[in-house]
Scaffold this motif. Structure first.
Motif, PDB file in Angstrom:
ATOM      1  N   ARG A   1     -49.111 -23.940 -39.587  1.00 49.55           N
ATOM      2  CA  ARG A   1     -49.340 -23.664 -41.007  1.00 49.55           C
ATOM      3  C   ARG A   1     -49.997 -22.302 -41.202  1.00 49.55           C
ATOM      4  O   ARG A   1     -50.980 -21.963 -40.560  1.00 49.55           O
ATOM      5  CB  ARG A   1     -50.217 -24.764 -41.589  1.00 49.55           C
ATOM      6  CG  ARG A   1     -50.773 -24.455 -42.966  1.00 49.55           C
ATOM      7  CD  ARG A   1     -51.649 -25.577 -43.439  1.00 49.55           C
ATOM      8  NE  ARG A   1     -52.494 -25.147 -44.531  1.00 49.55           N
ATOM      9  CZ  ARG A   1     -52.769 -25.875 -45.596  1.00 49.55           C
ATOM     10  NH1 ARG A   1     -52.254 -27.078 -45.711  1.00 49.55           N
ATOM     11  NH2 ARG A   1     -53.580 -25.422 -46.529  1.00 49.55           N
TER      12      ARG A   1
ATOM     13  N   PHE B   1     -46.468 -22.030 -46.522  1.00 48.87           N
ATOM     14  CA  PHE B   1     -47.160 -22.555 -45.345  1.00 48.87           C
ATOM     15  C   PHE B   1     -46.359 -22.336 -44.064  1.00 48.87           C
ATOM     16  O   PHE B   1     -46.890 -22.474 -42.975  1.00 48.87           O
ATOM     17  CB  PHE B   1     -47.457 -24.048 -45.506  1.00 48.87           C
ATOM     18  CG  PHE B   1     -48.534 -24.339 -46.506  1.00 48.87           C
ATOM     19  CD1 PHE B   1     -49.551 -23.431 -46.748  1.00 48.87           C
ATOM     20  CD2 PHE B   1     -48.551 -25.541 -47.200  1.00 48.87           C
ATOM     21  CE1 PHE B   1     -50.559 -23.698 -47.662  1.00 48.87           C
ATOM     22  CE2 PHE B   1     -49.559 -25.823 -48.118  1.00 48.87           C
ATOM     23  CZ  PHE B   1     -50.561 -24.883 -48.355  1.00 48.87           C
TER      24      PHE B   1
ATOM     25  N   THR C   1     -53.189 -21.679 -38.746  1.00 49.87           N
ATOM     26  CA  THR C   1     -54.043 -22.756 -38.229  1.00 49.87           C
ATOM     27  C   THR C   1     -53.939 -22.839 -36.706  1.00 49.87           C
ATOM     28  O   THR C   1     -52.840 -22.857 -36.140  1.00 49.87           O
ATOM     29  CB  THR C   1     -53.632 -24.103 -38.856  1.00 49.87           C
ATOM     30  OG1 THR C   1     -53.737 -23.997 -40.278  1.00 49.87           O
ATOM     31  CG2 THR C   1     -54.531 -25.230 -38.363  1.00 49.87           C
TER      32      THR C   1
ATOM     33  N   ASN D   1     -52.297 -20.604 -43.479  1.00 52.26           N
ATOM     34  CA  ASN D   1     -53.241 -21.054 -44.505  1.00 52.26           C
ATOM     35  C   ASN D   1     -53.252 -20.152 -45.729  1.00 52.26           C
ATOM     36  O   ASN D   1     -53.170 -20.610 -46.865  1.00 52.26           O
ATOM     37  CB  ASN D   1     -54.658 -21.132 -43.938  1.00 52.26           C
ATOM     38  CG  ASN D   1     -54.805 -22.267 -42.949  1.00 52.26           C
ATOM     39  OD1 ASN D   1     -54.156 -23.302 -43.093  1.00 52.26           O
ATOM     40  ND2 ASN D   1     -55.629 -22.071 -41.946  1.00 52.26           N
TER      41      ASN D   1
ATOM     42  N   GLU E   1     -61.457 -22.459 -41.762  1.00 49.56           N
ATOM     43  CA  GLU E   1     -60.421 -22.020 -42.701  1.00 49.56           C
ATOM     44  C   GLU E   1     -60.968 -20.909 -43.583  1.00 49.56           C
ATOM     45  O   GLU E   1     -62.025 -21.051 -44.209  1.00 49.56           O
ATOM     46  CB  GLU E   1     -59.946 -23.188 -43.572  1.00 49.56           C
ATOM     47  CG  GLU E   1     -58.796 -22.807 -44.502  1.00 49.56           C
ATOM     48  CD  GLU E   1     -58.287 -23.993 -45.303  1.00 49.56           C
ATOM     49  OE1 GLU E   1     -57.640 -23.755 -46.344  1.00 49.56           O
ATOM     50  OE2 GLU E   1     -58.540 -25.150 -44.890  1.00 49.56           O
TER      51      GLU E   1
END
Length: 939
Positions: free
Chosen positions: A168, A147, A184, A170, A209
């Motif tokens: 992060r 991450f 993100t 993803n 996402e």
């Protein structure tokens, strides 16, 4: 799993449960093989799946790395006991990533995986609690994604580049030969020349996402977690297909894969999987209600055989998506066991032990029960365009969802038409045969055929009025019916053995009979059955499960069922010999009711097979004769069966004699649930012939004798023998007492033994010789002694004779002396009476000199000593006081002479002798009671 994932799981699971409670529908699904945590020996969650070049499957599990070879699972614990999140095969290495570690696994010569960490001795350090969720390989590089970072590993140079992120990361994707990743709130980036480049802004995708990215002709296809697919074309985000029938808004997609046929499999958090085509149309939906072991799909992998592997939140499932089989399972128990099926127009009918059910064949609607048919259905027969249902209660005429009873005669096995009589049908019942008749376009019961009350489940026509009827416990009967079909005019039992689950059927103008004894054809001319040796091998012996035969008149196929196969026979295309086809699916897998097997042609070589749990759809067009490779998994040996040591698989081994227990494990990578793999082996050197086929993928040889061996094994899957025969050569040493050094030692010891034996034999011989000589000497001595004894005896005998002679001489001499002295005494007495004294005195004087002549005594004494020479010495020694005269008296007493006989010898009177005897007794000291004579004699 992150906390927000668990929340999504719970919400979606509740939603799915609600939907399923409202809308339950039936569908046929591909076979699904389920592996539980108990099966593979690890924990429940499985985060990633990959496949090696040898087709072995590797799974990243909470507990470590799982390996599956088609026969057994092996677990390799995580190096740091953390959860493995990712795994990928690159070349001969298996890269894995997990909690604060990533590296690769390689196999050693014993076939075991060994781990090498890539984070040791590096210039960078892993962040605290860093997990590695993705692994991608490209152009000599392997990328590890957490991450927080992406670690780019140069395989050749063993070096790293790192892409850091404050937000992060993803997920990371490989699309074609480009690597993309999403950060993100920062968008989607791609890696070029080791640098990250923004491709899609976060605003363009509304911070959705991404779950996966795919290449399409016009750009990229984006799969989002909760909003489905989008196209990315020329920098724009566009909706995919608006007419997609998948409710993406109600789904939380966690994993996905594009298949080789360009369709997609989508794994969700709480709804199982969706299989959609390249246009977004739903092809298949499978969740826990339809066979998955869990509704949360963490990972998906399409293997080299087109199977789809699912790593679930609880277990591992394999969907045989391109299998020739699909399965309908009656989990609620509404249908029961399917005994018979029929396809009429667009409806599919199933006759079960619980009644008759139907549905539209092209819909996913559930089966509907036909009222009035509750109970056991035995047959469904389409005769003259009408569907007849043979039932335990009687006979029904079926029209879509309606059932009309046309006969209440109990137990209708089957309904058949009679050639030449279009308005009549014949049916077999529990108690013989009955006739149905058509009047005014309506079928009804007419009469029972009297004279034959045997249950008639199987019968075939020889002519319009002659039949063969088979009863599994009573045999086969030939019956003749009268012209009006009212009664049996003649019947007899044929000379063929009855058999449990036997049957009789007409096929290709022949009447065939099948039982446990084999396959037979009826000879009409001779009215007997003739064995078919070729088909008998397929249906008898160990292969026999049922003699049930089914004639598919539309395709002109004859179907039969054996223990390991479904067999169908069809006419030969270039010869009169029938073509025999086998479909390798065992009775245990197909789950048919033995003795009541049934198969229905649905069209285009697609068949329905009834089972105890529903039915099986079989598409002959998809049957593949694929040969697999057999792999040697491990070899272990040891002196004790429970203490085996793994061996080198690459090189021949030489075992010590005591380690003569050896175990082989092998497998084929068969991942088809309905296809069973079996194995054969042989051990050249002791078992030179192939063993029987067995499902066991290991063999254990115990206490093998010394020698050279070659172990070979092969497999058969779906009726096709494996591409290769695995081989492993090994030797077991001779025991120490048979080795060359030992043999030389034996030879030396033998020589030494021979020498020692010779030495001791020689010594023994000498000893024996000495003993023999001593024995001979003793024998000679004994013989000499005997001879001496005999000589002495002879001498003694001669001496005895001499003594006796001397005794006689002594006696004669004594007697002569006695006589002479007596004579002289007498003469003396007479002369004293003479008157001429001078002359007389001279004569008397001469006589006295003769009587007192000591020479006579000396001669007597010499003779006496010759006879008893020691007597004089003994008595003198014992009694030294005796005088010579006493010795003379003792000598005469020794001769046992009386006093009267002694007196003349001593020239004294008898009384004087008594006086001498008395005096001698005194000198000898004898008691009054003792006899003087006896004492002298015994002395």
């Amino acid at each position: 799993m992150p906390v927000f994932y668990k929340l999504n799981i719970n919400l979606c699971f509740l939603l799915t449960t609600l939907l399923l409670s409202v809308n339950f529908y039936a569908q046929e699904i591909p076979p699904i093989q389920i592996f539980t945590s108990q099966d593979y020996g690890a924990e429940d969650q499985n985060w990633a799946i990959t496949q090696a070049e040898n087709n072995f499957i590797y799974v990243a599990n909470n507990k470590g790395l799982l390996e599956y070879n088609g026969a057994s699972w092996a677990l390799y614990n995580s190096p740091n006991d953390g959860i493995l999140r990712s795994v990928r095969v690159v070349g001969d290495k298996i890269y894995s990533g997990g909690y604060m570690d990533f590296g690769y696994w390689t196999k050693n010569n014993q076939g075991k995986l060994m781990y090498t960490s890539l984070i040791n001795n590096q210039k960078f350090s892993i962040k605290e609690d860093e997990d590695f969720w993705g692994i991608i390989d490209i152009e000599g590089y392997v990328l590890f994604q957490s991450f927080d970072r992406i670690y780019i590993y140069n395989i050749e140079e063993d070096s790293f580049d790192i892409i850091n992120s404050n937000s992060r990361i993803n997920k990371m994707f490989k699309v074609g030969e480009t690597i993309y990743f999403q950060i993100t709130n920062k968008g989607v980036f791609k890696i070029e020349n080791g640098l990250q480049t923004l491709v899609i802004s976060p605003e363009a995708i509304a911070n959705k996402e991404l779950v996966n990215m795919f290449v399409i002709d016009s750009g990229l296809l984006l799969l989002t977690k909760e909003n489905g697919f989008f196209n990315f074309i020329n920098g724009e985000i566009l909706p995919w297909y608006q007419d997609s029938d998948i409710p993406f808004s109600n789904l939380s997609i966690y994993s996905s894969v594009r298949l080789k046929d360009e369709s997609f499999v989508l794994g969700t958090i709480a709804n199982g999987i969706f299989h959609v085509d390249k246009n977004g149309k739903e092809l298949l939906k499978i969740n826990q209600s339809f066979g998955l072991s869990n509704n949360t799909v963490l990972s998906i992998k399409e293997d080299s055989y087109d199977n789809v592997w699912l790593g679930l939140d609880n277990g591992i499932n394999v969907i045989n998506l391109n299998s020739p089989y699909s399965v309908y399972t009656d989990k609620q128990g509404v249908l029961g066991t399917v005994y018979v099926a029929a396809h009429v127009e667009d409806h599919l009918y199933l006759g079960t032990n619980q009644g008759l059910f139907y549905k539209n064949i092209s819909s996913k609607d559930k089966f509907r029960f036909i009222e009035g048919t509750k109970g056991q259905v035995w047959s469904l027969s389409v005769v003259k365009g009408a569907l007849f249902c043979g039932h335990d209660k009687g006979t029904f005429l079926i029209n879509k969802g309606n059932a009309k009873e046309i006969s209440n005669v109990l137990g209708t096995w089957v309904v058949k038409e009679i050639e030449g009589f279009p308005n009549l049908l014949i049916q077999g019942n529990y108690k013989g045969l009955n006739i149905l008749e058509k009047n005014a376009n309506t079928w009804s019961y007419r009469n029972k055929i009297e004279g034959f009350d045997i249950s008639s489940r199987y019968f075939e026509f020889l002519g319009s009025h002659e039949l063969l009827v088979s009863h599994e416990h009573k045999g086969v009967y030939k019956i003749k019916i009268d012209d009006d079909f009212n009664k049996v005019v003649d019947f007899k039992k044929l000379s063929i053995n009855e058999g449990v689950k036997s049957s009789i059927i007409s096929y290709d103008d022949k009447i065939l009979y099948s039982s446990k004894d084999g396959f037979f054809s009826y000879d009409v001319k001779n009215q007997t059955f003739i064995a078919d040796t070729v088909l008998s091998k397929l249906f008898s012996g160990k292969n026999y499960v049922s003699g049930k035969l089914i004639n598919d008149r539309e395709d002109n196929k004859l179907w039969g069922f054996s223990n390991n196969d479904i067999i169908y026979i069809e006419p030969g295309k270039l010869s009169s010999e029938p073509k025999i086809n086998t479909i390798a699916i065992s009775g245990e897998v197909r789950k048919s009711k033995s003795g009541f097997e049934n198969i229905l042609e649905l069209g285009n070589n697609v068949y329905l097979i009834g089972t105890t749990e529903g039915y099986l759809i079989m598409d002959l067009n998809k049957l593949k004769n694929r040969a697999l490779d057999i792999h040697l998994i491990s070899v272990g040996n040891g002196s004790h069966p429970n203490e085996l040591v793994p061996l080198d698989l690459m090189n021949p081994s030489v075992f010590k004699n005591k380690t003569n227990n050896i175990k082989f494990k092998y497998s084929v990578t068969n991942y088809d649930k309905l296809s069973t793999s079996k194995y054969q082996y042989k051990l050249t050197g002791i078992y030179d012939n192939w063993s029987d086929w067995s499902t066991s993928s290991e063999v254990f040889f115990k206490n093998l004798p010394h020698g050279d061996y070659t172990f070979e094994a092969r497999a058969i899957t779906g009726g096709v023998v494996s591409n290769n025969i695995l081989s492993y050569t090994f030797s077991i040493e001779k025991p120490w007492y048979l080795k060359p050094l030992a043999i030389i030692s034996y030879f030396v010891l033998a020589l030494l033994f021979i020498y020692v034996l010779y030495y001791f034999n020689k010594k023994h011989y000498k000893k024996q010789q000495k003993k023999l000589i001593e024995k001979k000497e003793r024998q000679l001595a004994l013989e000499q002694s005997e001879n001496q004894r005999q000589l002495i005896q002879f001498k003694n005998k001669n001496l005895q004779l001499d003594i006796e002679n001397k005794n006689r001489e002594l006696g004669m001499a004594t007697m002569n002396l006695v006589k002479r002295n007596e004579l002289l005494s007498n003469i003396k007495s007479e002369l004293t009476k003479s008157k001429s004294l001078n002359e007389v005195n001279k004569v008397v004087k001469l006589i006295n000199s003769s009587i007192n002549n000591t020479n006579d005594w000396e001669l007597f004494e010499e003779a006496f000593n010759n006879v008893d020479k020691d007597f004089m010495k003994r008595i003198k020694t014992l009694h030294p006081s005796i005088t010579p005269n006493d010795l003379r008296l003792c000598a005469y007493l020794r001769l046992n002479l009386s006093s009267k006989e002694i007196a003349p010898l001593l020239n004294i009177s008898h009384k004087s002798v008594e006086v001498k005897r008395y005096r001698l007794r005194k000198k000898l000291g004898l008691e009054h009671e003792q006899s003087l004579s006896n004492y002298i004699i015994e002395l």
